[in-house]
Design a protein around this motif. Structure first.
Motif, PDB file in Angstrom:
ATOM      1  N   LYS A   1       2.822   3.696   7.447  1.00  0.00           N
ATOM      2  CA  LYS A   1       4.000   4.484   7.122  1.00  0.00           C
ATOM      3  C   LYS A   1       5.064   3.571   6.512  1.00  0.00           C
ATOM      4  N   PRO A   2       6.001   4.126   5.774  1.00  0.00           N
ATOM      5  CA  PRO A   2       7.085   3.289   5.234  1.00  0.00           C
ATOM      6  C   PRO A   2       7.827   2.513   6.326  1.00  0.00           C
ATOM      7  N   ASP A   3       7.934   3.083   7.517  1.00  0.00           N
ATOM      8  CA  ASP A   3       8.606   2.377   8.618  1.00  0.00           C
ATOM      9  C   ASP A   3       7.851   1.130   9.069  1.00  0.00           C
ATOM     10  N   ASP A   4       6.613   0.973   8.659  1.00  0.00           N
ATOM     11  CA  ASP A   4       5.852  -0.237   8.993  1.00  0.00           C
ATOM     12  C   ASP A   4       6.174  -1.400   8.060  1.00  0.00           C
TER      13      ASP A   4
ATOM     14  N   VAL B   1       0.853  -1.186   0.000  1.00  0.00           N
ATOM     15  CA  VAL B   1       0.000   0.000   0.000  1.00  0.00           C
ATOM     16  C   VAL B   1       0.887   1.233   0.000  1.00  0.00           C
ATOM     17  N   GLN B   2       0.268   2.375  -0.266  1.00  0.00           N
ATOM     18  CA  GLN B   2       0.980   3.640  -0.168  1.00  0.00           C
ATOM     19  C   GLN B   2       0.839   4.201   1.240  1.00  0.00           C
ATOM     20  N   THR B   3       1.690   5.157   1.549  1.00  0.00           N
ATOM     21  CA  THR B   3       1.627   5.821   2.845  1.00  0.00           C
ATOM     22  C   THR B   3       0.218   6.335   3.120  1.00  0.00           C
ATOM     23  N   GLY B   4      -0.252   6.051   4.334  1.00  0.00           N
ATOM     24  CA  GLY B   4      -1.592   6.457   4.713  1.00  0.00           C
ATOM     25  C   GLY B   4      -2.647   5.405   4.461  1.00  0.00           C
TER      26      GLY B   4
ATOM     27  N   SER C   1       4.812   2.053   0.627  1.00  0.00           N
ATOM     28  CA  SER C   1       5.633   2.925  -0.216  1.00  0.00           C
ATOM     29  C   SER C   1       5.274   4.387   0.026  1.00  0.00           C
ATOM     30  N   SER C   2       6.274   5.223  -0.140  1.00  0.00           N
ATOM     31  CA  SER C   2       6.064   6.670   0.100  1.00  0.00           C
ATOM     32  C   SER C   2       5.579   7.381  -1.150  1.00  0.00           C
TER      33      SER C   2
END
Length: 123
Positions: free
Chosen positions: A89-92, A12-15, A122-123
């Motif tokens: 978030k990308p850190d996840d 997924v994308q960020t958020g 992904s960001s």
């Protein structure tokens, strides 16, 4: 053979949001074990993410960085524990693995491990 198994990983994308499922192979595992989610990002150590107690144990625990974004829950009819992950978030990004464990104290080792599910943000 007794075990737990995950499903629901993805990209997924960020958020964005994803829901992971951890299905217990038997009522014994579902009723008498807590379920804890772990994750391991590339190059990092495995860390606990969330835990939910067994049976009448109402313990729920979240790692600090996921509080307010992740929700753990049980569905007895499906013998499944869910991890709803919102505002990702990308850190996840990590491999998420569920495990059956005696309790959520953090002082015991898991009894049964799942195979892991990749989550990529992904960001």
């Amino acid at each position: 053979q007794a075990h737990v198994s995950e499903s629901g990983g993805g990209s997924v994308q960020t958020g964005g949001s994803l829901r992971l499922s951890c299905a217990a192979s038997s009522e014994l595992i579902y009723d008498f074990y807590a379920i804890k989610w772990f994750r391991q990002a590339p190059g990092k150590e495995q860390e606990g993410v969330s835990c939910i107690g067994s049976g009448r144990d109402t313990t729920i625990w979240y790692e600090e960085s996921v509080k307010g974004r992740f929700t753990i829950s049980r569905n007895s009819a499906e013998r499944t524990v869910y991890l709803q992950m919102n505002s990702l978030k990308p850190d996840d990004t990590a491999v998420y693995t569920c495990a059956a464990i005696a309790d959520c104290s953090g002082h015991v080792s898991p009894r049964y491990w799942g195979q892991g599910a990749q989550v990529t943000v992904s960001s």
